[in-house]
Motif scaffolding. Structure first.
Motif, PDB file in Angstrom:
ATOM      1  N   PRO A 134      39.049 -13.916  -9.795  1.00 46.37           N
ATOM      2  CA  PRO A 134      38.231 -14.255 -10.470  1.00 46.37           C
ATOM      3  C   PRO A 134      36.539 -13.764  -9.983  1.00 46.37           C
ATOM      4  O   PRO A 134      35.748 -13.683 -10.976  1.00 46.37           O
ATOM      5  CB  PRO A 134      38.050 -16.011 -10.336  1.00 46.37           C
ATOM      6  CG  PRO A 134      39.400 -16.206  -9.635  1.00 46.37           C
ATOM      7  CD  PRO A 134      39.671 -15.001  -9.138  1.00 46.37           C
ATOM      8  N   ALA A 135      36.859 -13.259  -8.678  1.00 50.73           N
ATOM      9  CA  ALA A 135      35.436 -12.705  -8.412  1.00 50.73           C
ATOM     10  C   ALA A 135      35.163 -11.125  -9.032  1.00 50.73           C
ATOM     11  O   ALA A 135      34.272 -10.799  -8.957  1.00 50.73           O
ATOM     12  CB  ALA A 135      35.206 -12.484  -6.839  1.00 50.73           C
ATOM     13  N   ALA A 136      36.138 -10.790  -9.724  1.00 44.97           N
ATOM     14  CA  ALA A 136      36.173  -9.555 -10.184  1.00 44.97           C
ATOM     15  C   ALA A 136      35.484  -9.189 -11.614  1.00 44.97           C
ATOM     16  O   ALA A 136      35.299  -8.417 -12.244  1.00 44.97           O
ATOM     17  CB  ALA A 136      37.386  -8.748 -10.200  1.00 44.97           C
ATOM     18  N   ASP A 137      35.393 -10.704 -12.159  1.00 42.56           N
ATOM     19  CA  ASP A 137      34.884 -10.668 -13.771  1.00 42.56           C
ATOM     20  C   ASP A 137      33.594  -9.877 -13.990  1.00 42.56           C
ATOM     21  O   ASP A 137      32.696 -10.190 -13.184  1.00 42.56           O
ATOM     22  CB  ASP A 137      34.842 -12.064 -14.189  1.00 42.56           C
ATOM     23  CG  ASP A 137      36.049 -12.702 -14.142  1.00 42.56           C
ATOM     24  OD1 ASP A 137      37.159 -12.001 -13.935  1.00 42.56           O
ATOM     25  OD2 ASP A 137      36.206 -13.957 -14.250  1.00 42.56           O
ATOM     26  N   ALA A 138      33.405  -9.324 -14.857  1.00 43.58           N
ATOM     27  CA  ALA A 138      32.141  -8.583 -15.123  1.00 43.58           C
ATOM     28  C   ALA A 138      31.151  -9.540 -16.009  1.00 43.58           C
ATOM     29  O   ALA A 138      31.652 -10.084 -17.052  1.00 43.58           O
ATOM     30  CB  ALA A 138      32.596  -7.311 -15.971  1.00 43.58           C
TER      31      ALA A 138
END
Lengths: 221, 221
Positions: A217-221
């Motif tokens: 989830p932290a990788a969402d742009a």
DNA sequence: TAATTTTTGTAGCGAACGATGCAGAAATCA
DNA sequence: TGATTTCTGCATCGTTCGCTACAAAAATTA
């Protein structure tokens, strides 16, 4: 040149109580041998003579029992999916999380495709069967739909994981499923070229890193 | 089997002004058509009749120019590698970083394998050629070595990147190269099944996430 | 032009392909 | 047992395979 002329006992249980001479060979065993032959050599490269020799029967018996080479291949494909696909899909369906499901699929594929789970040809029969599109369109369609089943299983499981909150809603389910399918397909070719189980397991581990990065989830742009 | 007949100086541009009737067809154009036919149908499924019809010549001309079906396939493979592999390897070799090299390889493969870079069959001829191991061992070996070249290119570039410090020394170069090879191989099969360029590019992007996770120094255990 | 050289189209080779006809062998039922 | 039914082994069907012999056709040289 072994001659497997030994009769392959008939199963009296399943033999219908018909009059006349019952079939003298075990249809399932013969189908299993045909499956391994198609699996390892492909459809076109496997001749009727190859099949009859491996099955220990004559051509008339083959045609009486299976109809044609095409029909035999179709049955062999069914036999393959029934008896071998479970080796890589059982843990997938039993896993608690989608991640563990995919990891199991790829790791079990690494073992199965390299022949480490029994006496079987290298690679996946469905993946590697490049049945010519000429003259065998129905077989080609059957194989293609078998390949599509893999994508379906993946997408259904991933969508379920998204509903459960395991995967962020921002993830492109289709792309991720396609990626897993791609890795599994590619592993079949590597297995055919001689890659061993450890190498394919390494590939599966690297692929799972891609999964982790994609589902983070932290990788969402 | 294959008698070495008279060499047949074929390079008609540079050959001495031969007496007699010159060849009436363009050898390169004929080879290109044969290549596309082998590429799309495979070795076994492509008959001499198919080839002569596509090349617009008769069997004697084919055999005078190429020697045999095996030799023609070998030349077609060479033609393929010479004319098409550049589409996916040019940027790879020109890239400044190994990451950009691999990314270009996969993205360009997505375009090339789906026929978006010209009029060409779907998938990679080298990857999909499951030349039977029976009776055509030399061709099989040739195709296998062509596949091995991909792994070599990848490993050499990755090792160079490790020397340059782009990739941590803790990374298993072989496993990472195998992973990239696996993805590229798998994309060929997806392309054959009808996946379009965008789908394969998505796959390539997910694969690159795996690359990033694998080459991230912070991820070392 | 005629002579020479090489290719091309036709036609077909032996072998292997997928698929069968036939008659005897074998197993069940009466 | 005999009658009936079905399967099996042998031989072969017609087709297509990869490949080639043959002679007419075409282009260059003289």
């Amino acid at each position: 040149m072994q001659k497997s002329k030994q009769p392959i006992k008939v199963d009296k249980k399943t033999s219908a109580r018909g009059r006349g001479r019952p079939r003298a060979f075990d249809r399932e065993a013969a189908l299993a041998r045909a499956t391994q032959l198609f699996w390892s050599k492909g459809y076109e490269a496997t001749s009727i003579a190859d099949l009859t020799e491996a099955m220990g029967i004559g051509p008339p018996s083959l045609y009486a029992a299976f109809g044609s080479k095409d029909a035999l291949y179709a049955e062999a494909l069914h036999h393959y999916r029934k008896h071998y696909e479970a080796l890589v899909w059982d843990k997938f369906f039993a896993a608690d999380t989608a991640r563990e499901a995919v990891r199991s699929l790829l790791m079990d594929s690494a073992a199965a495709l390299t022949g480490c789970l029994g006496d079987m040809p290298l690679g996946c029969m469905v993946t590697l069967s490049s049945v010519g599109s000429e003259g065998h369109s129905e077989l080609g369609e059957q194989v293609r739909s078998a390949r599509a089943a893999t994508l379906d299983h993946l997408e259904i499981r991933l969508r379920q994981a998204m509903t459960n909150g395991e995967i962020p809603t921002s993830v492109d389910i289709h792309a991720l499923a396609r990626f897993v399918q791609t890795v599994q397909n590619g592993m079949s070719i590597l297995a055919r070229d001689g890659a061993d189980r450890a190498e394919l397991e390494d590939v599966a581990r690297v692929a799972m890193l891609g999964w982790d990065a994609r589902t983070d989830p932290a990788a969402d742009a």
